[in-house]
Enzyme design. Sequence first.
Site, PDB file in Angstrom:
ATOM      1  N   GLY A   1      -1.975   5.184  -3.000  1.00 52.87           N
ATOM      2  CA  GLY A   1      -0.787   5.010  -3.835  1.00 52.87           C
ATOM      3  C   GLY A   1      -0.983   3.943  -4.886  1.00 52.87           C
ATOM      4  O   GLY A   1      -0.587   4.115  -6.054  1.00 52.87           O
TER       5      GLY A   1
ATOM      6  N   SER B   1       0.858  -1.180   0.000  1.00 47.54           N
ATOM      7  CA  SER B   1       0.000   0.000   0.000  1.00 47.54           C
ATOM      8  C   SER B   1       0.893   1.228   0.000  1.00 47.54           C
ATOM      9  O   SER B   1       1.811   1.335   0.816  1.00 47.54           O
ATOM     10  CB  SER B   1      -0.901   0.017   1.244  1.00 47.54           C
ATOM     11  OG  SER B   1      -1.407   1.324   1.481  1.00 47.54           O
ATOM     12  N   GLY B   2       0.620   2.156  -0.919  1.00 47.94           N
ATOM     13  CA  GLY B   2       1.435   3.362  -0.986  1.00 47.94           C
ATOM     14  C   GLY B   2       1.245   4.260   0.225  1.00 47.94           C
ATOM     15  O   GLY B   2       2.219   4.718   0.834  1.00 47.94           O
ATOM     16  N   SER B   3      -0.014   4.528   0.611  1.00 51.23           N
ATOM     17  CA  SER B   3      -0.239   5.420   1.751  1.00 51.23           C
ATOM     18  C   SER B   3       0.299   4.822   3.041  1.00 51.23           C
ATOM     19  O   SER B   3       0.894   5.535   3.872  1.00 51.23           O
ATOM     20  CB  SER B   3      -1.734   5.739   1.890  1.00 51.23           C
ATOM     21  OG  SER B   3      -2.492   4.573   2.092  1.00 51.23           O
TER      22      SER B   3
END
Length: 349
Positions: A259, A91-93
Amino acid sequence: MSQELTLQLIDTHAGGDVSRIVVGGIEPLPGASVRDQMHYLRDDADGLRKLLLDEPYGIPEMSVDLLVPASDPAAEVGYIIMEVMGYPIYSGSNTICTATAVLESGLVAKQEGRQRFKLESPAGLVQIEALVENGVVEAITCGGLPSYIDTYRASIHVPGLGDVTYSVAYSGGFYALVDATELGFHLNRDEERELADCAHRIVEAIQAERGFSHYTLGDVGPLPFLHFMGPLEQVGDHFYRSRSTTYVHPGVICRSTTGTGTSARLALMHHEGRIQPGDKLETVSLRETGFIGEFTGTRQEGTHTVVENTITGKSYVLARSDIVVNCDDPLVECAGLHHILSTGKASSD
């Protein structure tokens, strides 16, 4: 006689999505890699995820990231991502928030200017570049997972909506990508409930019709996510912007654009011949927050052209706290948790 144990937390957010970073209070998990440790947590200790995302401690819109020892010596620390839908491998965030917490907690010493280090996610090593100015972490750039288009402009009949055109990308999870304008949305905050309902209908229809398989991971379960795409604007040389929003679970629209959702959009833009290496896309959320994705190149993986990318965003620290876990509390379920709680800070009365 009751026993209270504590979890040490740093609450953060990136783009509005709250990530609760667990920095202490959990015993070491078995497993030769962070991916193995994730599997153990998922299969034998899911109580941690439930505890921190359910009442009275949390809400389903949050995420939880557990810091664990890295198995790869190139990484400073590992992390396991937990969300209401389960255990995404990336996960980007969450990565932006975890990298910020690692710096703010001193696990990696801050250095003025730009500094680089690696984290180990369940998906593997992640390159991090942090921008630190006057001791403040102003931005985190992390490598997005290699992304590709699985399905381009398919059509499905959705009860209550009619025929819907969608594409599917993999960017850490499978995403349905839909044109928000075609569905009558402007991607404003007052549409949030309607967006969640619309996305749920589309995802359910796709799940009922077909499944998806990753070229190396195989079957990763039914398609979980949907990304609404607003109109694409070119706002500068090699720079684009689009309003966007991501659905992740029944009733849950992410506060950020995510993200992985941004990586999925980059894969689609490349598939359509709209971007070149070095081009950037800023996705803007219902809450006017944004992430910037950069298309850095491609490589061939069998029949798939895989898009390499990075995601940049800023995370803010919300709180540093100890959560008291009292297993005698009728609102606290410890059955899937007690065996991994550290007793180092236990107290009894």
